[in-house]
Scaffold this active site. Structure first.
Site, PDB file in Angstrom:
ATOM      1  CE  LYS A   1      46.199  38.441  33.231  1.00  0.00           C
ATOM      2  NZ  LYS A   1      45.773  37.201  33.879  1.00  0.00           N
TER       3      LYS A   1
ATOM      4  CG  ASP B   1      44.398  39.211  36.471  1.00  0.00           C
ATOM      5  OD1 ASP B   1      44.598  37.999  36.518  1.00  0.00           O
ATOM      6  OD2 ASP B   1      45.159  40.039  37.013  1.00  0.00           O
TER       7      ASP B   1
HETATM    8  N1  LIG Z   1      40.149  35.952  38.369  1.00  0.00           N
HETATM    9  C1  LIG Z   1      40.603  34.871  37.758  1.00  0.00           C
HETATM   10  O1  LIG Z   1      39.838  34.116  37.155  1.00  0.00           O
HETATM   11  C2  LIG Z   1      42.040  34.520  37.815  1.00  0.00           C
HETATM   12  C3  LIG Z   1      42.937  35.194  38.604  1.00  0.00           C
HETATM   13  N2  LIG Z   1      44.219  34.759  38.716  1.00  0.00           N
HETATM   14  C4  LIG Z   1      45.176  35.434  39.562  1.00  0.00           C
HETATM   15  O2  LIG Z   1      44.722  35.361  40.917  1.00  0.00           O
HETATM   16  C5  LIG Z   1      45.183  36.510  41.657  1.00  0.00           C
HETATM   17  C6  LIG Z   1      44.010  37.197  42.303  1.00  0.00           C
HETATM   18  O3  LIG Z   1      43.104  37.616  41.289  1.00  0.00           O
HETATM   19  P1  LIG Z   1      41.569  37.952  41.612  1.00  0.00           P
HETATM   20  O4  LIG Z   1      41.137  37.255  42.825  1.00  0.00           O
HETATM   21  O5  LIG Z   1      40.839  37.736  40.349  1.00  0.00           O
HETATM   22  O6  LIG Z   1      41.658  39.503  41.855  1.00  0.00           O
HETATM   23  P2  LIG Z   1      40.737  40.417  42.807  1.00  0.00           P
HETATM   24  O7  LIG Z   1      40.933  41.792  42.326  1.00  0.00           O
HETATM   25  O8  LIG Z   1      39.368  39.868  42.890  1.00  0.00           O
HETATM   26  O9  LIG Z   1      41.421  40.224  44.234  1.00  0.00           O
HETATM   27  C7  LIG Z   1      42.766  40.496  44.417  1.00  0.00           C
HETATM   28  C8  LIG Z   1      43.104  40.279  45.878  1.00  0.00           C
HETATM   29  O10 LIG Z   1      44.509  40.346  46.042  1.00  0.00           O
HETATM   30  C9  LIG Z   1      44.837  41.451  46.904  1.00  0.00           C
HETATM   31  N3  LIG Z   1      46.019  42.146  46.393  1.00  0.00           N
HETATM   32  C10 LIG Z   1      46.175  42.717  45.183  1.00  0.00           C
HETATM   33  N4  LIG Z   1      47.385  43.291  45.087  1.00  0.00           N
HETATM   34  C11 LIG Z   1      47.985  43.065  46.280  1.00  0.00           C
HETATM   35  C12 LIG Z   1      49.250  43.373  46.799  1.00  0.00           C
HETATM   36  N5  LIG Z   1      50.156  44.064  46.075  1.00  0.00           N
HETATM   37  N6  LIG Z   1      49.546  42.965  48.061  1.00  0.00           N
HETATM   38  C13 LIG Z   1      48.647  42.268  48.809  1.00  0.00           C
HETATM   39  N7  LIG Z   1      47.417  41.944  48.357  1.00  0.00           N
HETATM   40  C14 LIG Z   1      47.106  42.316  47.113  1.00  0.00           C
HETATM   41  C15 LIG Z   1      43.646  42.358  46.842  1.00  0.00           C
HETATM   42  O11 LIG Z   1      43.614  43.223  47.969  1.00  0.00           O
HETATM   43  P3  LIG Z   1      43.143  44.754  47.796  1.00  0.00           P
HETATM   44  O12 LIG Z   1      41.670  44.673  47.551  1.00  0.00           O
HETATM   45  O13 LIG Z   1      43.518  45.427  49.053  1.00  0.00           O
HETATM   46  O14 LIG Z   1      43.881  45.292  46.605  1.00  0.00           O
HETATM   47  C16 LIG Z   1      42.507  41.355  46.790  1.00  0.00           C
HETATM   48  O15 LIG Z   1      42.254  40.803  48.044  1.00  0.00           O
HETATM   49  C17 LIG Z   1      45.986  37.331  40.650  1.00  0.00           C
HETATM   50  O16 LIG Z   1      47.334  36.930  40.693  1.00  0.00           O
HETATM   51  C18 LIG Z   1      45.388  36.910  39.316  1.00  0.00           C
HETATM   52  O17 LIG Z   1      46.280  37.137  38.250  1.00  0.00           O
HETATM   53  C19 LIG Z   1      44.636  33.625  38.072  1.00  0.00           C
HETATM   54  C20 LIG Z   1      43.797  32.934  37.269  1.00  0.00           C
HETATM   55  C21 LIG Z   1      42.456  33.378  36.999  1.00  0.00           C
HETATM   56  O1  LIG Z   2      39.459  33.553  31.916  1.00  0.00           O
HETATM   57  C1  LIG Z   2      40.335  34.137  31.319  1.00  0.00           C
HETATM   58  O2  LIG Z   2      40.404  34.266  30.106  1.00  0.00           O
HETATM   59  C2  LIG Z   2      41.427  34.841  32.086  1.00  0.00           C
HETATM   60  C3  LIG Z   2      42.022  34.090  33.191  1.00  0.00           C
HETATM   61  C4  LIG Z   2      43.317  34.709  33.553  1.00  0.00           C
HETATM   62  O3  LIG Z   2      43.550  35.864  33.350  1.00  0.00           O
HETATM   63  C5  LIG Z   2      44.355  33.869  34.123  1.00  0.00           C
HETATM   64  O4  LIG Z   2      44.254  32.648  33.993  1.00  0.00           O
HETATM   65  O5  LIG Z   2      45.312  34.411  34.692  1.00  0.00           O
END
Ligand SMILES: NC(=O)C1=CN([C@@H]2O[C@H](COP(=O)(O)OP(=O)(O)OC[C@H]3O[C@@H](n4cnc5c(N)ncnc54)[C@H](OP(=O)(O)O)[C@@H]3O)[C@@H](O)[C@H]2O)C=CC1
Ligand SMILES: O=C(O)CCC(=O)C(=O)O
Length: 447
Positions: free
Chosen positions: A126, A166
């Site tokens: 990561k 992420d």
């Molecule tokens: N993208 C992926 O493929 C993967 C993502 N994840 C996990 O999923 C989660 C979301 O990721 P992703 O959707 O990609 O990220 P994005 O940046 O696309 O979206 C993040 C979302 O979470 C909100 N957010 C972030 N920090 C906070 C906080 N401290 N309090 C409240 N809301 C918050 C953001 O709001 P705001 O815009 O206001 O910051 C936004 O709505 C993370 O935990 C990530 O590690 C897991 C597996 C894969």
């Molecule tokens: O697709 C990837 O390699 C990253 C996905 C990721 O960051 C996660 O699973 O939390």
């Protein structure tokens, strides 16, 4: 057993004293995996778990960049290369002001188990930066990404370490990162996943984490002869994972009641349908606005400033925003209101106390390392397509994603089913993820 776990955790805490998120993630694994190790002689005397909690490599570097006014900024960049026993390091990059070594180490540690669960040959890593993309112009984001890759490029490669997105890193950022890697290295390879379709990306990768989370929830419900159709669903976040979790819930006949961002949540009592979700996607992905703007367009919704959505009555909860966003009080409130299924789309969104409460009440609870593994699994499929220089159809990728999520569910049942028939998916995911990595480490010797 408790004494063995305590001795282990004391050593982890001594070495990583100022890293609460990392310690939280390790504690959860230690509680479930150490009893398994004790009962399985092949792992005795090898210090496998102690080796797994120490990153193989932790890279930290300066990222200097110039804003639109000509001012120079300095951010800190990281890549944690946690474990490469079963494949090249693989895992996303997070750009958010809260990023530090503790958060990235917890994410990298969880990634090792998650990637192992996918059955694909990917180690865990990561990375990211404390850079905040919010309020920055496209040009500023581009200059930051280029500066970040100027250093990161020497540590990664398609057979070494393959980053992706992420929080704060989506298609736009992956594009700028990929462009700079290609320029420096003069090679067009699958060094990043989450790429655009016309330059090596996989169909369904943007959707995969959210879709996979809902497929997993569906598998859990199926064990109770139930499904998502007709269920009310509360979702946190409005980014990549939340958007596609909502899309899949709607497609399967569920009713999405909430979405959120860091400023609060919106509650639409009539449900967020496909058209309303399209508005949110445009708001978040193109106009980069705030979720509160939803209520200006749809009068059926209310905005709850500074609040989390867990007090809204629902059947299913999908936390899809960030770590530790659902605590014990929230867990109690959800269950009091009838929620019987929680599947984590985010990484470690529930606190340890919340998870214990879900387990004590014996409701369906899926930890992110199992239920959100569809994203990285589809990244693995993107790597395969890049190596073969082919491109699978949407249907082909979706079928593989469904198959992988179903296999992960089966593995959790295999290792997590308790004597009374209740499945502890945390235990199942941790042990199933551990076994494959530990066996590879045993085979490769002490390195
Ligand atoms: N993208 C992926 O493929 C993967 C993502 N994840 C996990 O999923 C989660 C979301 O990721 P992703 O959707 O990609 O990220 P994005 O940046 O696309 O979206 C993040 C979302 O979470 C909100 N957010 C972030 N920090 C906070 C906080 N401290 N309090 C409240 N809301 C918050 C953001 O709001 P705001 O815009 O206001 O910051 C936004 O709505 C993370 O935990 C990530 O590690 C897991 C597996 C894969
Ligand atoms: O697709 C990837 O390699 C990253 C996905 C990721 O960051 C996660 O699973 O939390």
């Amino acid at each position: 057993m408790e004494a063995i776990i305590k001795t282990f955790m004391d050593e982890v805490k001594t070495r990583n004293g100022h890293e609460p998120e990392f310690i939280q993630a390790v504690q959860e694994v230690a509680e479930t995996v150490i009893p398994y190790i004790v009962n399985n002689e092949i792992y005795h005397g090898k210090n496998i778990l102690l080796r797994m909690v120490e990153p193989e490599r932790l890279i930290s570097f300066r990222v200097a960049w110039v804003d639109d006014k000509g001012e120079i900024h300095v951010n800190r960049g990281y890549r944690i290369q946690m474990n490469s026993a079963i494949g090249p390091y693989k895992g996303g990059l997070r750009f958010h002001p809260t990023v530090n070594a503790s958060i990235l180490k917890f994410l990298a540690f969880e990634q090792v188990f998650k990637n192992s669960l996918t059955t694909l040959p990917m180690g865990g890593g990561k990375g990211g930066s404390d850079f905040d993309p919010k309020g920055k112009s496209d040009d500023e984001v581009m200059r930051f990404c280029h500066a970040f890759m100027l250093e990161l490029n020497r540590h990664i490669g398609p057979n070494t370490d393959v980053p992706a997105g992420d929080i704060g890193v989506g298609a736009r950022e992956v594009g700028y990162l990929f462009g700079m890697y290609k320029k420096i290295r003069n090679e067009f390879t699958g060094v990043l996943t989450g790429k655009g379709l016309s330059w090596g990306g996989s169909r369904i990768r943007p959707e995969a984490t959210g879709y996979g989370t809902v497929y997993f929830a569906q598998s859990m419900l199926n064990t109770k002869n139930d499904d998502i159709k007709g269920k009310t669903v509360v979702i946190s976040g409005s980014g990549n994972v939340a958007q596609y979790a909502a899309e899949k819930v709607i497609q399967l006949g569920g009713k999405v009641l909430t979405m959120s961002d860091s400023s609060g949540y919106i509650h639409d009592k009539e449900g967020i349908d496909a058209d309303k979700l399209a508005f949110i996607m445009d708001l978040k992905n193109n106009r980069r606005g705030r979720i509160s703007e939803y209520t200006e367009k749809y009068s059926s919704a209310t905005f709850h400033k500074g609040k989390k959505p867990w007090s809204v009555k629902c059947d299913i909860a999908l936390p899809c925003a960030t770590q530790n966003e659902l605590n014990l009080e929230h867990a109690k409130e959800l269950m009091k209101n009838g929620c019987r299924c929680v599947a984590e789309g985010a990484n470690m969104p529930s606190t340890a106390e919340a998870i214990h409460a879900f387990h004590d009440a014996k409701i369906l609870f899926a930890p992110g390392k199992a239920s959100n593994a569809g994203g990285v699994a589809t990244s693995g499929l993107e790597m395969s397509q890049n190596s073969l220089r082919i491109s699978w159809t949407r249907e082909e990728v979706d079928e593989r994603l469904k198959g992988i999520m179903s296999d992960i569910h089966d593995s959790c049942i295999e290792y997590g089913k308790e004597d009374d028939g209740y499945c502890n998916y945390v235990k199942g995911a941790n042990i199933a993820g551990f076994v494959k990595v530990a066996d590879a480490m045993l085979a490769q010797g002490v390195i």
